[in-house]
Write a protein that holds these residues in place. Sequence first.
Motif, PDB file in Angstrom:
ATOM      1  N   PRO A 112      32.995   6.280 -21.517  1.00  0.00           N
ATOM      2  CA  PRO A 112      32.196   7.212 -20.904  1.00  0.00           C
ATOM      3  C   PRO A 112      32.748   8.636 -20.920  1.00  0.00           C
ATOM      4  O   PRO A 112      32.360   9.687 -20.919  1.00  0.00           O
ATOM      5  N   ASP A 113      34.268   9.023 -20.607  1.00  0.00           N
ATOM      6  CA  ASP A 113      34.888   9.939 -20.573  1.00  0.00           C
ATOM      7  C   ASP A 113      35.010  10.861 -21.847  1.00  0.00           C
ATOM      8  O   ASP A 113      34.581  11.931 -22.156  1.00  0.00           O
ATOM      9  N   ALA A 116      31.516  12.230 -22.667  1.00  0.00           N
ATOM     10  CA  ALA A 116      31.376  13.425 -22.254  1.00  0.00           C
ATOM     11  C   ALA A 116      32.144  14.806 -22.693  1.00  0.00           C
ATOM     12  O   ALA A 116      31.623  15.771 -23.099  1.00  0.00           O
ATOM     13  N   SER A 147      25.161   6.593 -20.966  1.00  0.00           N
ATOM     14  CA  SER A 147      25.737   7.378 -22.028  1.00  0.00           C
ATOM     15  C   SER A 147      25.170   8.818 -22.206  1.00  0.00           C
ATOM     16  O   SER A 147      25.639   9.777 -22.206  1.00  0.00           O
ATOM     17  N   ARG A 150      25.776  11.400 -19.331  1.00  0.00           N
ATOM     18  CA  ARG A 150      27.040  11.996 -19.375  1.00  0.00           C
ATOM     19  C   ARG A 150      26.998  13.427 -20.426  1.00  0.00           C
ATOM     20  O   ARG A 150      27.540  14.317 -20.159  1.00  0.00           O
TER      21      ARG A 150
END
Length: 453
Positions: A112-113, A116, A147, A150
């Motif tokens: 996820p990070d 982003a 996703s 994000r």
Amino acid sequence: MISRTEVGRMAALFLRAETVLPLGETNAVWSPGAVRIEDGTIVEAGPAGAVSSAGAAEIDVGRAVLVPGLCNAHTHLYSSLARGLPPRGPDPRTFREILETLWWRWDKLLDPDTVALSAEAGLLESARRGVTAVNDHHASPSAIDGSLDRIAEAAGAIGLRAALAYETTDRDGFAKRDQGLAENARFAARAAADRSGRIAATIGAHASLTLGEESLAELVRLAALTGRPLHLHMDEGPEDGEGARRGGDRSTVGRLARAGVLRPGTIVAHAVHVDDRDIEILAETKTVVVHNPRSNGGNAVGRAPLGALLRAGVRLALGTDGMSGAVAIDAAVAGAVHRMAEKDRAIPFDLPFRLAAERNAEVASALFGIRYGSIAPGFAGDVVAYAYRPPTPIRPENVAAHWMLGISESPVTHVVVSGEPVLVEGTFVRVDEEEILDRTRAAADRLRNAFHA
């Protein structure tokens, strides 16, 4: 310069420029010119003395050319952190090998990070290239759920418009396919409830070669249920057609038409390996074909038959396929490569301008439910200033030439989206660009190490 706290408080914005080119249905030239934007929509535009600045925040972009923002009609923000990635093993010999050894390994590394961060990196670059709206096609098989949120959050923070889809595919099994379908459905519901005109949804699919009959049927069903267009790759390499013919269809286009995928609003990227009958079907179904010339050249898959597509009346647009945020560069490549290779007068000199500035605006208008691509009352307040110093006078009859050969190649100094400043005097006003890029570079190194492990 306008501060970050001031951005969200603007009810009206007045911009003045040495030259304003409204584009759209007019080739007018206003020198000097001005535009007034209220509640995200242009309410006045014209010669500077004819536009009211009363009660509005004011920005004078100075000796620059102000034009409508651009849309990137097909991109992959998730590829942003793969730029400069050294190859893993020998160079791929086929398009499928490119997918298997690069992209189908890379997308599985995203969490996820890094989803982003990839979006932030790609969107920052897009804004610096004059793009105010992107049509993104996302894949992160290890981080599907949420996703698209994000990416939407990244777009919201920076200030750009984003139409988003998750790449549904059978390549990782039916459970992952169902997750992809669910992510498309969930985000489509979120976008439908949003009234800002800043986010939108399409229903994402990879390509015919990785989708079975059941999956195509589910995608068509979901598109009908949500009222959102399908967005997929088609005939990028020869593998799509080979698979369709093994299944008994005449071609990829034939298979997708039979399945109900090709219809008004559907967006297909590439269409490199199509024949005359395929082109007729694409025109008949009013399918939008997004041309991605730099990507096609980089992957050595060939080039779309642009002359034949134009003559048939196929609805064309332009994308970068994630190569970069610079859709204007793809426009230039499309014009040069196809006129040189095809020697076809059906490909006009001003094709780059028509694709990037006009056809892509039509795509954005349909996706976001707004009027996009002109500096005129009633249109979205998306404008971009380029530091272009014309060596010859800009006149109505040569606007396209100046756009292609000068304006689109010049540095972007200001970006406004829906009446809110995003970039002012070359500096992002909503986010700290350097802080973001420090994080994206660190993440890219981590992903590179994992890719080569």
